[in-house]
Design a protein around this motif. Sequence first.
Motif, mmCIF file in Angstrom:
data_model
loop_
_atom_site.group_PDB
_atom_site.id
_atom_site.type_symbol
_atom_site.label_atom_id
_atom_site.label_comp_id
_atom_site.label_asym_id
_atom_site.label_seq_id
_atom_site.Cartn_x
_atom_site.Cartn_y
_atom_site.Cartn_z
ATOM 1 N N ALA A 1 0.864 -1.068 11.064
ATOM 2 C CA ALA A 1 0.248 0.256 11.134
ATOM 3 C C ALA A 1 0.469 0.956 9.803
ATOM 4 C CB ALA A 1 0.850 1.077 12.272
ATOM 5 N N VAL A 2 -0.601 1.504 9.260
ATOM 6 C CA VAL A 2 -0.532 2.303 8.037
ATOM 7 C C VAL A 2 -0.808 3.746 8.437
ATOM 8 C CG1 VAL A 2 -1.502 2.706 5.751
ATOM 9 C CG2 VAL A 2 -1.324 0.364 6.633
ATOM 10 N N GLU A 3 0.219 4.576 8.359
ATOM 11 C CA GLU A 3 0.088 5.976 8.776
ATOM 12 C C GLU A 3 -0.305 6.843 7.583
ATOM 13 O OE1 GLU A 3 2.714 9.531 10.914
ATOM 14 O OE2 GLU A 3 3.519 7.490 10.761
ATOM 15 N N LEU A 57 0.812 -1.217 0.000
ATOM 16 C CA LEU A 57 0.000 0.000 0.000
ATOM 17 C C LEU A 57 0.848 1.272 0.000
ATOM 18 C CD1 LEU A 57 -2.566 -1.132 2.737
ATOM 19 C CD2 LEU A 57 -2.968 -1.059 0.264
ATOM 20 N N SER A 58 2.163 1.122 0.046
ATOM 21 C CA SER A 58 3.047 2.283 0.166
ATOM 22 C C SER A 58 3.014 3.188 -1.063
ATOM 23 C CB SER A 58 4.487 1.833 0.430
ATOM 24 O OG SER A 58 4.962 1.040 -0.644
ATOM 25 N N ASP A 59 2.462 2.703 -2.180
ATOM 26 C CA ASP A 59 2.408 3.527 -3.386
ATOM 27 C C ASP A 59 1.259 4.531 -3.366
ATOM 28 O OD1 ASP A 59 0.651 1.209 -3.589
ATOM 29 O OD2 ASP A 59 0.224 1.881 -5.626
ATOM 30 N N LEU A 60 0.357 4.418 -2.405
ATOM 31 C CA LEU A 60 -0.791 5.319 -2.344
ATOM 32 C C LEU A 60 -0.365 6.699 -1.839
ATOM 33 C CD1 LEU A 60 -3.421 2.853 -0.844
ATOM 34 C CD2 LEU A 60 -3.299 3.683 -3.200
ATOM 35 N N ARG A 83 -9.548 -4.342 0.306
ATOM 36 C CA ARG A 83 -10.580 -3.365 0.674
ATOM 37 C C ARG A 83 -9.958 -2.091 1.229
ATOM 38 N NH1 ARG A 83 -15.868 -6.638 2.979
ATOM 39 N NH2 ARG A 83 -15.849 -8.292 1.400
ATOM 40 N N LEU A 84 -8.846 -2.246 1.937
ATOM 41 C CA LEU A 84 -8.145 -1.069 2.442
ATOM 42 C C LEU A 84 -7.620 -0.222 1.290
ATOM 43 C CD1 LEU A 84 -7.055 0.575 4.783
ATOM 44 C CD2 LEU A 84 -5.142 -1.024 4.968
ATOM 45 N N ARG A 85 -7.074 -0.873 0.272
ATOM 46 C CA ARG A 85 -6.588 -0.140 -0.898
ATOM 47 C C ARG A 85 -7.734 0.597 -1.589
ATOM 48 N NH1 ARG A 85 -2.619 0.461 -4.543
ATOM 49 N NH2 ARG A 85 -1.173 -0.877 -3.383
ATOM 50 N N THR A 86 -8.866 -0.061 -1.720
ATOM 51 C CA THR A 86 -10.012 0.566 -2.380
ATOM 52 C C THR A 86 -10.447 1.831 -1.648
ATOM 53 O OG1 THR A 86 -10.809 -1.546 -3.251
ATOM 54 C CG2 THR A 86 -12.412 0.239 -3.068
ATOM 55 N N VAL A 87 -10.568 1.739 -0.326
ATOM 56 C CA VAL A 87 -11.012 2.892 0.468
ATOM 57 C C VAL A 87 -9.973 4.007 0.432
ATOM 58 C CG1 VAL A 87 -11.544 3.680 2.803
ATOM 59 C CG2 VAL A 87 -12.523 1.543 1.956
ATOM 60 N N LEU A 88 -8.695 3.655 0.585
ATOM 61 C CA LEU A 88 -7.646 4.677 0.596
ATOM 62 C C LEU A 88 -7.488 5.333 -0.776
ATOM 63 C CD1 LEU A 88 -4.873 3.001 2.797
ATOM 64 C CD2 LEU A 88 -6.537 4.748 3.460
ATOM 65 N N SER A 89 -7.813 4.612 -1.824
ATOM 66 C CA SER A 89 -7.702 5.178 -3.172
ATOM 67 C C SER A 89 -8.794 6.201 -3.450
ATOM 68 C CB SER A 89 -7.779 4.058 -4.222
ATOM 69 O OG SER A 89 -6.700 3.160 -4.088
ATOM 70 N N GLU A 90 -9.838 6.178 -2.642
ATOM 71 C CA GLU A 90 -10.968 7.080 -2.862
ATOM 72 C C GLU A 90 -10.809 8.420 -2.159
ATOM 73 O OE1 GLU A 90 -14.182 4.756 -1.430
ATOM 74 O OE2 GLU A 90 -14.343 3.511 -3.242
#
Length: 205
Positions: free
Chosen positions: A144-146, A127-130, A197-204
């Motif tokens: 932990a994703v900050e 997810l670090s590319d977001l 699902r985390l990627r989907t939400v963070l991408s929005e």
Amino acid sequence: YLDRLRQICDQNGILLVFDEVICGWGRMGANFGAQAFSVTPDLLTMAKALTNGAQPMGAVAARQSIYDAITDAGPERGIEFFHGYTYSAHPAACAAGLAMIDIFAKERLIERARAMSPYFADAVHSLSDLPCVVDIRSFGMLAAVELHPQGAPGSRGHEIQKRLYDSGVHLKSTGESLILAPPLVAERKHIDEIVGRLRTVLSEI
């Protein structure tokens, strides 16, 4: 870091306390984080997984020298580590704790967590590319994703937590950090679903 902390405490007569309420009982791919990092504290707290959350229970492990210092100073044949809490050594909680230890051994959950940890770490760090992600930290089955802050302190993390809940994933936000701690019985498909699902939400956002 922890080795140096142990040295400093020893040199200055300071007790080293590890809070393993969250990371104890297999979360680090070992019985406790102290074992995962090969550093022995003077006191170690534990709870949560101690009974799998089925009953409220906490415990403290102490070095023999600390135990002796406390009990030797008390009355002869007195209650060890007496606190007088209403629910101390509650039979149902103790039974749940014993059952949990039995299940951990029979299902080899600590070994399972250790084997799953690299896959979990790779998935979360993907997810670090977001753009909204500041940093990702992980060890064992804990991560932990900050996020970049936005608005009042903690507001972005709280908003993401609510959106994730609506999408079927429940996790905890602490400030702007999203805490991931999947069950130790999680399989790769579950890790993929959580991170997807985390990627989907963070991408929005």
